[in-house]
Motif scaffolding. Sequence first.
Motif, PDB file in Angstrom:
ATOM      1  N   MET A  52       0.850  -1.175   0.000  1.00  0.00           N
ATOM      2  CA  MET A  52       0.000   0.000   0.000  1.00  0.00           C
ATOM      3  C   MET A  52       0.892   1.234   0.000  1.00  0.00           C
ATOM      4  O   MET A  52       1.750   1.383   0.861  1.00  0.00           O
ATOM      5  N   TRP A  53       0.696   2.118  -0.974  1.00  0.00           N
ATOM      6  CA  TRP A  53       1.527   3.313  -1.116  1.00  0.00           C
ATOM      7  C   TRP A  53       0.831   4.530  -0.516  1.00  0.00           C
ATOM      8  O   TRP A  53      -0.353   4.755  -0.739  1.00  0.00           O
ATOM      9  N   LEU A  54       1.603   5.307   0.220  1.00  0.00           N
ATOM     10  CA  LEU A  54       1.148   6.593   0.744  1.00  0.00           C
ATOM     11  C   LEU A  54       2.069   7.670   0.183  1.00  0.00           C
ATOM     12  O   LEU A  54       3.257   7.713   0.511  1.00  0.00           O
TER      13      LEU A  54
ATOM     14  N   ALA B  50     -13.705   7.668  -6.912  1.00  0.00           N
ATOM     15  CA  ALA B  50     -12.290   7.553  -6.518  1.00  0.00           C
ATOM     16  C   ALA B  50     -12.143   6.791  -5.215  1.00  0.00           C
ATOM     17  O   ALA B  50     -11.169   6.054  -5.015  1.00  0.00           O
ATOM     18  N   GLY B  51     -13.103   6.956  -4.309  1.00  0.00           N
ATOM     19  CA  GLY B  51     -13.006   6.295  -3.012  1.00  0.00           C
ATOM     20  C   GLY B  51     -13.035   7.289  -1.871  1.00  0.00           C
ATOM     21  O   GLY B  51     -13.055   8.507  -2.083  1.00  0.00           O
ATOM     22  N   PRO B  52     -13.030   6.801  -0.615  1.00  0.00           N
ATOM     23  CA  PRO B  52     -13.185   7.678   0.541  1.00  0.00           C
ATOM     24  C   PRO B  52     -12.069   8.714   0.678  1.00  0.00           C
ATOM     25  O   PRO B  52     -10.940   8.510   0.231  1.00  0.00           O
ATOM     26  N   VAL B  53     -12.417   9.834   1.322  1.00  0.00           N
ATOM     27  CA  VAL B  53     -11.486  10.905   1.657  1.00  0.00           C
ATOM     28  C   VAL B  53     -11.617  11.163   3.157  1.00  0.00           C
ATOM     29  O   VAL B  53     -12.728  11.156   3.696  1.00  0.00           O
ATOM     30  N   VAL B  54     -10.483  11.371   3.845  1.00  0.00           N
ATOM     31  CA  VAL B  54     -10.501  11.590   5.292  1.00  0.00           C
ATOM     32  C   VAL B  54      -9.840  12.924   5.615  1.00  0.00           C
ATOM     33  O   VAL B  54      -8.726  13.201   5.166  1.00  0.00           O
TER      34      VAL B  54
ATOM     35  N   ARG C 265      -6.500  10.999   0.764  1.00  0.00           N
ATOM     36  CA  ARG C 265      -7.324  10.821  -0.432  1.00  0.00           C
ATOM     37  C   ARG C 265      -7.038   9.448  -1.067  1.00  0.00           C
ATOM     38  O   ARG C 265      -5.883   9.058  -1.242  1.00  0.00           O
ATOM     39  N   THR C 266      -8.109   8.752  -1.424  1.00  0.00           N
ATOM     40  CA  THR C 266      -7.968   7.467  -2.111  1.00  0.00           C
ATOM     41  C   THR C 266      -7.661   7.704  -3.580  1.00  0.00           C
ATOM     42  O   THR C 266      -8.382   8.443  -4.260  1.00  0.00           O
ATOM     43  N   GLU C 267      -6.601   7.062  -4.076  1.00  0.00           N
ATOM     44  CA  GLU C 267      -6.272   7.139  -5.499  1.00  0.00           C
ATOM     45  C   GLU C 267      -6.525   5.813  -6.202  1.00  0.00           C
ATOM     46  O   GLU C 267      -7.023   5.792  -7.319  1.00  0.00           O
ATOM     47  N   ARG C 268      -6.184   4.720  -5.572  1.00  0.00           N
ATOM     48  CA  ARG C 268      -6.549   3.379  -6.060  1.00  0.00           C
ATOM     49  C   ARG C 268      -6.926   2.549  -4.847  1.00  0.00           C
ATOM     50  O   ARG C 268      -6.049   2.192  -4.056  1.00  0.00           O
ATOM     51  N   PRO C 269      -8.225   2.291  -4.652  1.00  0.00           N
ATOM     52  CA  PRO C 269      -8.687   1.671  -3.406  1.00  0.00           C
ATOM     53  C   PRO C 269      -7.894   0.423  -3.039  1.00  0.00           C
ATOM     54  O   PRO C 269      -7.710  -0.485  -3.857  1.00  0.00           O
TER      55      PRO C 269
END
Length: 295
Positions: free
Chosen positions: A47-49, A79-83, A98-102
């Motif tokens: 998982m990339w951040l 795109a997916g959830p944003v926190v 921000r989700t870029e690829r879930p």
Amino acid sequence: MAEVMRGVHVVPPIAGISIVHEADEGIEFLGSPTIGANPFDVPDGSMWLRHRVAESDLERLRPVVRVNERVTYYDGGTAGPVVRMEGLDPAAPLVVLRTERPGYEYAVEYARMPLGPVLHRGAEMSAYALALAARERGLLAHGCGFVLPSGRAALCLGISGAGKSTLARMMTSAAGCTVLNDDRLVLTRESTGLRMWSTPWPGNAGIAREGDGPLGVIALIGRGSSFSARALVRRDALQRLLKTLLVPLWDMACVGAGLDIVNDIIASVPIVELAYPLTHESPDLIVNALAEIAS
């Protein structure tokens, strides 16, 4: 003094998922044992951040879950959830995840260049929870976890203030017991059954050891004047579990899989209400009682 880290850093696997931090120039991480620099050997499926400076566009998004005054989940559409995380880090008062690829790629966005090295724990843990849900891999649990002498894992759950860190410190003296973490654990479904994994995110006791084990028992903890372990009926267990397991309410597409894991837990794992005094005898009493229940 904590080490300051730059560039790309890889967190060792958590329930089989490695976390990779990559930062734009000028953004530094406040290092800790949770991050080890190893940019040349990134495991498949990590998982990339990606940390960057970017303007927020949250005003156009719909909030879906407000955890507290500091953390809010938004519907990011396809795109997916944003926190939104506010006030968690003095160097970066506002952070948007921000989700870029879930399940695999997330952006950590700072409203302006951080004033100093940033704390990575909040974004790292939040992104990992999103990835677990998106991959339908498992759930984060808010509790203290240890491995019993038999090799089976015990998960002791409690809301903030329930005494998880105190229990973890106490259990380090129990014969044959290995305390893995005093605050955050992961529960997954494997072909062999439910499994508990440690994480690199400790609580007040500072305990975060690598390790895992088949889930044998769950205890909902509380202090008492005397020791007791009382089995819970399914309805009571469900209500209590939902307060301490991070079910992905921010994404309706993932809620079903999360609740399936909760149902599997209730159907296959003994759940007890555990009360204990803070005495020298309690650690061994707890180990013996949970070991018998988990056998």
